[in-house]
Design an enzyme around this catalytic site. Structure first.
Site, PDB file in Angstrom:
ATOM      1  N   THR A 144     -90.937 -99.492 108.346  1.00  0.00           N
ATOM      2  CA  THR A 144     -91.280-100.122 107.064  1.00  0.00           C
ATOM      3  C   THR A 144     -90.392-101.334 106.810  1.00  0.00           C
ATOM      4  O   THR A 144     -89.173-101.251 106.990  1.00  0.00           O
ATOM      5  CB  THR A 144     -91.035 -99.112 105.922  1.00  0.00           C
ATOM      6  OG1 THR A 144     -91.980 -98.065 106.051  1.00  0.00           O
ATOM      7  CG2 THR A 144     -91.163 -99.755 104.550  1.00  0.00           C
TER       8      THR A 144
ATOM      9  N   ARG B 194    -101.730 -89.378 100.176  1.00  0.00           N
ATOM     10  CA  ARG B 194    -100.286 -89.404  99.937  1.00  0.00           C
ATOM     11  C   ARG B 194     -99.794 -90.852  99.734  1.00  0.00           C
ATOM     12  O   ARG B 194    -100.163 -91.758 100.474  1.00  0.00           O
ATOM     13  CB  ARG B 194     -99.564 -88.755 101.123  1.00  0.00           C
ATOM     14  CG  ARG B 194     -98.028 -88.733 100.997  1.00  0.00           C
ATOM     15  CD  ARG B 194     -97.363 -89.926 101.646  1.00  0.00           C
ATOM     16  NE  ARG B 194     -95.908 -89.827 101.629  1.00  0.00           N
ATOM     17  CZ  ARG B 194     -95.090 -90.816 101.931  1.00  0.00           C
ATOM     18  NH1 ARG B 194     -95.561 -91.992 102.274  1.00  0.00           N
ATOM     19  NH2 ARG B 194     -93.795 -90.657 101.893  1.00  0.00           N
ATOM     20  N   VAL B 195     -98.974 -91.037  98.716  1.00  0.00           N
ATOM     21  CA  VAL B 195     -98.352 -92.340  98.480  1.00  0.00           C
ATOM     22  C   VAL B 195     -96.851 -92.121  98.430  1.00  0.00           C
ATOM     23  O   VAL B 195     -96.380 -91.154  97.821  1.00  0.00           O
ATOM     24  CB  VAL B 195     -98.854 -92.965  97.155  1.00  0.00           C
ATOM     25  CG1 VAL B 195     -98.087 -94.233  96.827  1.00  0.00           C
ATOM     26  CG2 VAL B 195    -100.349 -93.254  97.234  1.00  0.00           C
ATOM     27  N   GLY B 196     -96.094 -93.007  99.055  1.00  0.00           N
ATOM     28  CA  GLY B 196     -94.632 -92.866  99.077  1.00  0.00           C
ATOM     29  C   GLY B 196     -93.959 -93.766  98.054  1.00  0.00           C
ATOM     30  O   GLY B 196     -94.546 -94.146  97.037  1.00  0.00           O
ATOM     31  N   ASP B 197     -92.736 -94.116  98.346  1.00  0.00           N
ATOM     32  CA  ASP B 197     -91.933 -94.930  97.423  1.00  0.00           C
ATOM     33  C   ASP B 197     -92.235 -96.423  97.511  1.00  0.00           C
ATOM     34  O   ASP B 197     -92.012 -97.161  96.554  1.00  0.00           O
ATOM     35  CB  ASP B 197     -90.444 -94.735  97.747  1.00  0.00           C
ATOM     36  CG  ASP B 197     -90.132 -95.189  99.178  1.00  0.00           C
ATOM     37  OD1 ASP B 197     -90.862 -94.779 100.107  1.00  0.00           O
ATOM     38  OD2 ASP B 197     -89.184 -95.977  99.373  1.00  0.00           O
TER      39      ASP B 197
ATOM     40  N   THR C  31     -86.004 -97.660 102.517  1.00  0.00           N
ATOM     41  CA  THR C  31     -86.884 -97.255 103.610  1.00  0.00           C
ATOM     42  C   THR C  31     -86.548 -95.810 103.966  1.00  0.00           C
ATOM     43  O   THR C  31     -85.477 -95.314 103.615  1.00  0.00           O
ATOM     44  CB  THR C  31     -86.725 -98.178 104.840  1.00  0.00           C
ATOM     45  OG1 THR C  31     -87.600 -97.723 105.886  1.00  0.00           O
ATOM     46  CG2 THR C  31     -85.310 -98.183 105.375  1.00  0.00           C
ATOM     47  N   GLY C  32     -87.473 -95.146 104.636  1.00  0.00           N
ATOM     48  CA  GLY C  32     -87.241 -93.755 105.012  1.00  0.00           C
ATOM     49  C   GLY C  32     -88.191 -92.826 104.279  1.00  0.00           C
ATOM     50  O   GLY C  32     -89.279 -93.236 103.864  1.00  0.00           O
TER      51      GLY C  32
ATOM     52  N   GLY D  15     -90.019 -91.365 101.726  1.00  0.00           N
ATOM     53  CA  GLY D  15     -90.296 -91.832 100.372  1.00  0.00           C
ATOM     54  C   GLY D  15     -90.154 -90.773  99.302  1.00  0.00           C
ATOM     55  O   GLY D  15     -89.760 -91.080  98.174  1.00  0.00           O
TER      56      GLY D  15
HETATM   57  C1  SD4 Z   1     -92.835 -93.999 102.812  1.00  0.00           C
HETATM   58  N1  SD4 Z   1     -90.748 -95.181 102.660  1.00  0.00           N
HETATM   59  O1  SD4 Z   1     -94.041 -94.151 102.734  1.00  0.00           O
HETATM   60  C2  SD4 Z   1     -92.009 -95.143 103.355  1.00  0.00           C
HETATM   61  C3  SD4 Z   1     -91.903 -94.985 104.826  1.00  0.00           C
HETATM   62  C4  SD4 Z   1     -90.749 -95.650 105.446  1.00  0.00           C
HETATM   63  O2  SD4 Z   1     -89.353 -95.902 107.173  1.00  0.00           O
HETATM   64  O3  SD4 Z   1     -90.014 -96.401 104.855  1.00  0.00           O
HETATM   65  N2  SD4 Z   1     -90.461 -95.393 106.668  1.00  0.00           N
HETATM   66  O4  SD4 Z   1     -92.264 -92.956 102.512  1.00  0.00           O
END
Ligand code: SD4
Length: 318
Positions: free
Chosen positions: A180, A208-211, A231-232, A234
């Site tokens: 990301t 699904r929706v992340g951060d 990142t990571g 979410g």
């Molecule tokens: C998520 N934060 O959708 C994003 C994915 C991401 O490194 O950043 N991956 O959760």
């Protein structure tokens, strides 16, 4: 237009009301410097943004053009074209942008459009709203002249089919150090803007929706103070409103580095096991000072400063 203004007044919403901000906007010096930072080894994207900033282009345009390089890169399996699909085989993209005025735009679960950070900017600039989701976002994109494209590549289709054999779902830590992209740009007018764009977690549940598209979680800017992106995993960022937290910590007087460390440690304090997931923040203040910290080792970010574009390794909580 004010609906799009997300600059929170921490006192009026009653958060941490006993804290007195130690940073006064006047303390920051405007020395015409530019700086661009972006998550992971997104070398070309960060260079593109940095060179644009050097030419005097505004931070938001630089950030959106920079991250577009990863959106178009089929080898990046967490962003744009070539991004991993959800379990049902659909690639759904999330993105947001925020500028120095506190205006922001966001799109969630968008299919068939590659440049979703630019689309988020268009939502911000051309609609009365902050956020558009799914079909509505796609239809808006088409109305603005975006090309409709299949985001699945032969490779991502093959990988998804292989995944279906076991359907083993778990977050992957540090996907090939290329993931990301969140970017923060300080322009010659000493204004900070940012963008964040992703296909989210590989093989996520449908819907699904992340951060990443959530203002305050995946990205937050307060031009009086600075900005942060995440990142990571979410889910962990959402639970702590991570990027907003980093900026508020800088408002209290912490350096970008200290603010990122504190925000990561808040996540770690309720998840004491190593090797569970990755979360990382990068942050920049109005002086152009930067910082970064992650839960697990292995996170790097790009830093364009003084005409040089360098990869930096981040320290981690574990
Ligand atoms: C998520 N934060 O959708 C994003 C994915 C991401 O490194 O950043 N991956 O959760």
């Amino acid at each position: 237009m004010r609906r799009r203004n997300f600059i929170f007044d921490i006192f009026s919403i009653g958060i941490i009301s006993s804290m007195t901000p130690k940073i006064n906007a006047k303390e920051f010096i405007n020395n015409n410097m530019v700086r661009s930072i972006s998550t992971w080894k997104t070398t070309e994207a960060n260079l593109k943004a940095g060179l644009m900033l050097d030419k005097g282009i505004d931070g938001l345009s630089a950030a959106v053009s920079g991250v577009a390089i990863e959106e178009e890169n089929p080898k990046n399996t967490t962003v744009g074209f070539g991004g991993a699909p959800d379990r049902s085989g659909r690639v759904t993209l999330d993105a947001c942008v925020m500028n120095h005025l506190g205006d922001c735009g966001s799109v969630v679960a968008v299919e068939n459009i590659v440049n979703v950070a630019r689309l988020a900017k268009d939502v911000m600039e051309k609609t009365p709203h902050v956020m558009l989701a799914g079909k509505g976002a796609e239809e808006f994109a088409i109305s603005q002249g975006y090309e409709k494209r299949d985001l699945l590549t032969e490779k991502s289709k093959e990988d998804w089919k292989k995944w279906l054999e076991n359907e083993d779902y778990k977050p992957v830590i540090n996907i090939e150090n290329h993931d990301t992209i969140g970017m923060l740009c300080l322009d010659k007018n000493n204004n900070i803007s940012g963008a964040c764009t992703t296909s989210g977690l590989a093989y996520k549940m449908k819907g699904r929706v992340g951060d990443s598209p959530i203002i305050g979680s995946g990205l937050f800017i307060d031009n009086k103070i600075g900005g942060a992106v995440a990142t990571g995993l979410g889910e962990e960022v959402l639970k702590t409103v991570g990027s907003f937290l980093v900026v508020e910590l800088m408002r209290q007087g912490k350096s970008p580095q200290e603010a990122c460390e504190t925000a990561v440690k808040r996540i770690v304090s309720s998840n004491s096991q190593k090797n569970k997931f990755q979360v990382a923040y990068i942050a920049m203040n109005k002086n152009g000072d930067v910082g970064s910290y992650s839960v697990e080792p292995g996170f790097t970010y790009m830093d364009y400063f003084n005409g040089e574009n360098k990869e930096k390794v981040t320290e981690s909580a574990f």
